[in-house]
Design a protein around this motif. Sequence first.
Motif, PDB file in Angstrom:
ATOM      1  N   SER A  84      74.050 114.371 -43.392  1.00 19.44           N
ATOM      2  CA  SER A  84      74.071 114.784 -44.450  1.00 19.44           C
ATOM      3  C   SER A  84      74.552 116.689 -44.758  1.00 19.44           C
ATOM      4  O   SER A  84      75.012 117.459 -45.869  1.00 19.44           O
ATOM      5  N   SER A  85      73.376 117.262 -43.837  1.00 19.86           N
ATOM      6  CA  SER A  85      73.697 118.197 -43.235  1.00 19.86           C
ATOM      7  C   SER A  85      75.021 118.950 -43.535  1.00 19.86           C
ATOM      8  O   SER A  85      75.169 119.619 -44.194  1.00 19.86           O
ATOM      9  N   TYR A 141      77.707 117.586 -44.378  1.00 22.32           N
ATOM     10  CA  TYR A 141      78.911 117.313 -45.868  1.00 22.32           C
ATOM     11  C   TYR A 141      78.527 118.102 -46.666  1.00 22.32           C
ATOM     12  O   TYR A 141      79.400 118.473 -47.367  1.00 22.32           O
ATOM     13  N   GLU A 142      76.989 118.235 -46.942  1.00 22.18           N
ATOM     14  CA  GLU A 142      76.525 118.664 -47.826  1.00 22.18           C
ATOM     15  C   GLU A 142      77.312 120.534 -47.533  1.00 22.18           C
ATOM     16  O   GLU A 142      77.356 121.043 -48.516  1.00 22.18           O
ATOM     17  N   THR A 178      75.062 103.648 -46.413  1.00 22.38           N
ATOM     18  CA  THR A 178      75.265 105.177 -46.647  1.00 22.38           C
ATOM     19  C   THR A 178      76.129 105.934 -46.882  1.00 22.38           C
ATOM     20  O   THR A 178      76.436 106.520 -47.378  1.00 22.38           O
ATOM     21  N   ARG A 192      78.921 106.750 -49.747  1.00 23.40           N
ATOM     22  CA  ARG A 192      78.382 108.675 -50.060  1.00 23.40           C
ATOM     23  C   ARG A 192      80.198 108.893 -50.605  1.00 23.40           C
ATOM     24  O   ARG A 192      80.637 109.719 -51.593  1.00 23.40           O
TER      25      ARG A 192
END
Length: 219
Positions: free
Chosen positions: A115-116, A118-119, A155, A159
Motif C-alpha cells: 500500500s505504501s 503503491y500510493e 485486496t 486495487r
Amino acid sequence: MSQDAQRRYQFEGVPIEPVQPGTNLLVAGPPFAGTKAVALRMLAAGELADEGLVLVAADDTAEAILEDYTGVGGTFNRGRMAVIECAAPSANNDDENVRTVRSPSDLTGIGIEFSSLYEGLYTEGVERVRIGLFSISTLLMYAEELQPVYRFLHTITGRVRSAEGLSTCVIDPTAQDEQTISSVEQTFDGRVDVRQTDDGGDQLRVRGLPDQPDGWQPF
C-alpha cells in the motif's frame, strides 16, 4: 485507434490479445516451463510513460527479480518501480523503492509495504500501476491455511481493478491441490496456462477472457 484500444494492455511477443485496464491474470505453470518469465514479459510489454510497476518477490531478492525483469526486456525507469522482497535482503540496498519483510508468511507486512509503495507511485504522478507477484505458491507454502492468502489476493486484485491497472500473479499448479487452485482462481479475471512440450517448445493458453486465441499457442 480508439482511446479504449490505446488504453488496453498489449503483449507484444506473447500470443495474448490486448486486455482491458483493471485485468488480473493468474499465470499458472511449473517453474521449468518459464512461467515466471512469461509473467514478467507481460508486465514489460508496451510500457507507457505514465505507468509504474510493483513487484512482490516472495521467492527471491529484489536484486534477482529486477535482473529477471530487465532480462525479458523490461525498461521501466527505476523511479517508477518498486519491489517488496520477502527473502534475505539484497546486499547494501538503500533504494527507498525496495522494501523487505521478514518472511513470505508475513502477509500483513507485505500488504502494508504494498500500500505504501503503491500510493507513493501515484503521489509521484503515476496514473496506472502494473503488479507482479512471484509467487502465490510460496505464500501458500508459508501460510497455515488458505484464507489469509485468499484475502490478501482479493485486496491486491481489487486495487488493480479499481485503479485500472494490470496484475500477473504466478502459481505452480503442481504444488497445490485442485480445490486450492480453484479458490485462488476466483479472485482473478483470467488464467494463462504455461507448459513445455515434449520437444522442448513453449506453449500457453488463455482462459476466462474474451476475444482470445483458442487452445494452446506456441511462443
